[in-house]
Scaffold this motif. Structure first.
Motif, PDB file in Angstrom:
ATOM      1  N   SER A  77      -3.619  -2.520   6.010  1.00 35.78           N
ATOM      2  CA  SER A  77      -4.098  -1.181   6.365  1.00 35.78           C
ATOM      3  C   SER A  77      -4.857  -0.533   5.217  1.00 35.78           C
ATOM      4  N   VAL A  78      -4.284  -0.544   4.026  1.00 38.82           N
ATOM      5  CA  VAL A  78      -4.969   0.107   2.896  1.00 38.82           C
ATOM      6  C   VAL A  78      -6.187  -0.700   2.468  1.00 38.82           C
ATOM      7  N   TYR A  79      -6.142  -2.022   2.660  1.00 43.89           N
ATOM      8  CA  TYR A  79      -7.293  -2.868   2.326  1.00 43.89           C
ATOM      9  C   TYR A  79      -8.515  -2.511   3.176  1.00 43.89           C
ATOM     10  N   THR A  80      -8.273  -2.148   4.431  1.00 45.99           N
ATOM     11  CA  THR A  80      -9.370  -1.808   5.333  1.00 45.99           C
ATOM     12  C   THR A  80      -9.765  -0.335   5.253  1.00 45.99           C
ATOM     13  N   GLY A  81      -9.200   0.374   4.285  1.00 44.58           N
ATOM     14  CA  GLY A  81      -9.613   1.758   4.068  1.00 44.58           C
ATOM     15  C   GLY A  81      -8.782   2.796   4.780  1.00 44.58           C
ATOM     16  N   ASN A  82      -7.705   2.376   5.411  1.00 42.19           N
ATOM     17  CA  ASN A  82      -6.831   3.312   6.104  1.00 42.19           C
ATOM     18  C   ASN A  82      -5.632   3.681   5.239  1.00 42.19           C
ATOM     19  N   ALA A  83      -4.898   4.691   5.663  1.00 42.57           N
ATOM     20  CA  ALA A  83      -3.680   5.100   4.968  1.00 42.57           C
ATOM     21  C   ALA A  83      -2.478   4.464   5.647  1.00 42.57           C
ATOM     22  N   TYR A  84      -1.375   4.395   4.892  1.00 40.99           N
ATOM     23  CA  TYR A  84      -0.147   3.861   5.476  1.00 40.99           C
ATOM     24  C   TYR A  84       1.048   4.605   4.903  1.00 40.99           C
ATOM     25  N   LEU A  85       1.948   5.061   5.785  1.00 37.85           N
ATOM     26  CA  LEU A  85       3.216   5.656   5.381  1.00 37.85           C
ATOM     27  C   LEU A  85       4.339   4.874   6.039  1.00 37.85           C
ATOM     28  N   ASN A  86       5.444   4.715   5.305  1.00 36.84           N
ATOM     29  CA  ASN A  86       6.568   4.020   5.915  1.00 36.84           C
ATOM     30  C   ASN A  86       7.069   4.810   7.124  1.00 36.84           C
ATOM     31  N   PRO A  87       7.596   4.142   8.139  1.00 42.60           N
ATOM     32  CA  PRO A  87       7.957   4.807   9.396  1.00 42.60           C
ATOM     33  C   PRO A  87       8.892   6.005   9.241  1.00 42.60           C
ATOM     34  N   THR A  88       9.849   5.940   8.301  1.00 43.80           N
ATOM     35  CA  THR A  88      10.778   7.067   8.154  1.00 43.80           C
ATOM     36  C   THR A  88      10.066   8.312   7.661  1.00 43.80           C
ATOM     37  N   ALA A  89       9.111   8.134   6.740  1.00 44.39           N
ATOM     38  CA  ALA A  89       8.350   9.283   6.245  1.00 44.39           C
ATOM     39  C   ALA A  89       7.471   9.865   7.346  1.00 44.39           C
TER      40      ALA A  89
ATOM     41  N   ASP B 151     -12.511   2.436  -5.707  1.00 43.02           N
ATOM     42  CA  ASP B 151     -12.519   1.646  -4.473  1.00 43.02           C
ATOM     43  C   ASP B 151     -11.304   0.731  -4.346  1.00 43.02           C
ATOM     44  N   THR B 152     -10.506   0.640  -5.397  1.00 42.46           N
ATOM     45  CA  THR B 152      -9.288  -0.165  -5.332  1.00 42.46           C
ATOM     46  C   THR B 152      -8.189   0.642  -4.655  1.00 42.46           C
ATOM     47  N   ALA B 153      -7.578   0.068  -3.628  1.00 44.29           N
ATOM     48  CA  ALA B 153      -6.507   0.759  -2.901  1.00 44.29           C
ATOM     49  C   ALA B 153      -5.170   0.512  -3.589  1.00 44.29           C
ATOM     50  N   VAL B 154      -4.389   1.569  -3.749  1.00 43.81           N
ATOM     51  CA  VAL B 154      -3.059   1.450  -4.341  1.00 43.81           C
ATOM     52  C   VAL B 154      -2.014   1.694  -3.250  1.00 43.81           C
ATOM     53  N   LEU B 155      -1.151   0.702  -3.057  1.00 38.67           N
ATOM     54  CA  LEU B 155      -0.047   0.819  -2.111  1.00 38.67           C
ATOM     55  C   LEU B 155       1.250   0.896  -2.911  1.00 38.67           C
ATOM     56  N   VAL B 156       1.927   2.029  -2.834  1.00 38.71           N
ATOM     57  CA  VAL B 156       3.188   2.201  -3.556  1.00 38.71           C
ATOM     58  C   VAL B 156       4.294   1.455  -2.817  1.00 38.71           C
ATOM     59  N   LEU B 157       5.011   0.610  -3.556  1.00 40.42           N
ATOM     60  CA  LEU B 157       6.170  -0.114  -3.027  1.00 40.42           C
ATOM     61  C   LEU B 157       7.370   0.311  -3.863  1.00 40.42           C
ATOM     62  N   THR B 158       8.280   1.066  -3.268  1.00 38.18           N
ATOM     63  CA  THR B 158       9.336   1.706  -4.049  1.00 38.18           C
ATOM     64  C   THR B 158      10.650   1.746  -3.285  1.00 38.18           C
ATOM     65  N   MET B 159      11.724   2.018  -4.019  1.00 35.56           N
ATOM     66  CA  MET B 159      13.033   2.222  -3.394  1.00 35.56           C
ATOM     67  C   MET B 159      13.264   3.690  -3.069  1.00 35.56           C
ATOM     68  N   HIS B 160      12.376   4.576  -3.513  1.00 33.83           N
ATOM     69  CA  HIS B 160      12.571   6.018  -3.367  1.00 33.83           C
ATOM     70  C   HIS B 160      12.128   6.514  -1.990  1.00 33.83           C
ATOM     71  N   ASP B 161      13.085   6.757  -1.120  1.00 36.84           N
ATOM     72  CA  ASP B 161      12.798   7.334   0.194  1.00 36.84           C
ATOM     73  C   ASP B 161      12.929   8.845   0.074  1.00 36.84           C
ATOM     74  N   ASP B 162      11.943   9.444  -0.598  1.00 42.07           N
ATOM     75  CA  ASP B 162      12.029  10.851  -0.979  1.00 42.07           C
ATOM     76  C   ASP B 162      10.661  11.494  -0.816  1.00 42.07           C
ATOM     77  N   ASP B 163      10.623  12.662  -0.179  1.00 42.41           N
ATOM     78  CA  ASP B 163       9.348  13.316   0.106  1.00 42.41           C
ATOM     79  C   ASP B 163       8.591  13.710  -1.158  1.00 42.41           C
ATOM     80  N   GLU B 164       9.318  14.100  -2.212  1.00 43.95           N
ATOM     81  CA  GLU B 164       8.628  14.508  -3.433  1.00 43.95           C
ATOM     82  C   GLU B 164       7.908  13.330  -4.074  1.00 43.95           C
TER      83      GLU B 164
END
Length: 216
Positions: free
Chosen positions: A117-129, A75-88
């Motif tokens: 967004s992730v706290y409320t159970g939704n997904a989030y992708l950065n705008p470029t992705a 039930d814990t949401a993980v939000l990745v915060l990274t410098m990698h702007d890469d699809d893989e």
């Protein structure tokens, strides 16, 4: 909202704590410098959201830590915060169980929105992705789906595609399917030709779209 910050740079952790603590009812309950510490802190503190870096060379990486944390704290949401702007990296993070993916170069307002967004159970992708994914989706619609048909793959090719998308090497796939490495390479070449793909990230995205990856 209880937040755990995971990053190998103390300056980054301190800056994020100063930025986020007290904003939008966020309470930063802890910090971790690498994956194993993140797992321990997550089990101890039971955060609602974990802000997770991917590249932490001094210990366990963010992807492995995310996988283990989601197994014990689903039930814990993980939000990745990274410098990698890469699809893989993006799809590997989703496969590991992350609910969101945002770049360190993003504005503070976007980071706060992503956490909420992730706290409320939704997904989030950065705008470029998101833009790239939508562009590829529209290309497939315009193409009519004729050039990249899942039905053109044999059952064995679909199995190989699934293993490739999960990040396994040719040797590991051969061992799991009890076939030769050369046969795996042949199947991979046939898959690439049939689907008109050239890179592994393209295969990962296609497998995700087709529901071949199990995220449980």
């Amino acid at each position: 909202m209880k937040l755990l910050i995971v990053d190998d740079h103390i300056v980054v952790r301190s800056g994020l704590t100063m930025l986020l603590n007290g904003k939008n009812d966020i309470e930063v309950v802890g910090e971790a410098a690498e994956g194993d510490e993140a797992i321990r802190k997550a089990q101890e503190l039971k955060p609602d959201v974990i802000l997770m870096d991917l590249s932490m060379p001094q210990g366990k990486g963010g992807l492995a830590a995310t996988t283990e944390i989601k197994q014990v704290l689903p039930d814990t949401a993980v939000l990745v915060l990274t410098m990698h702007d890469d699809d893989e990296y993006l799809f590997n993070a989703i496969h590991a169980g992350a609910s969101g993916y945002i770049l360190k170069s993003s504005p503070h307002e976007d980071l706060l929105a992503a956490i909420q967004s992730v706290y409320t159970g939704n997904a989030y992708l950065n705008p470029t992705a998101t833009k790239r994914l939508m562009s590829e989706y529209m290309e497939k619609l315009n193409d009519g789906g004729n050039s990249k048909t899942f039905e053109s793959l044999s059952q064995r090719e679909r199995e190989v595609l699934e293993w490739i998308a999960k990040g396994y090497s040719n040797k590991e796939i051969a061992e799991n399917l009890i076939i030769s490495v050369k046969t795996v390479e042949t199947h991979k070449s046939n898959i690439m030709e049939k689907l008109h793909f050239k890179t592994r990230p393209e295969l990962v995205k296609y497998a995700l779209q087709k529901g071949l990856l199990n995220f449980d």
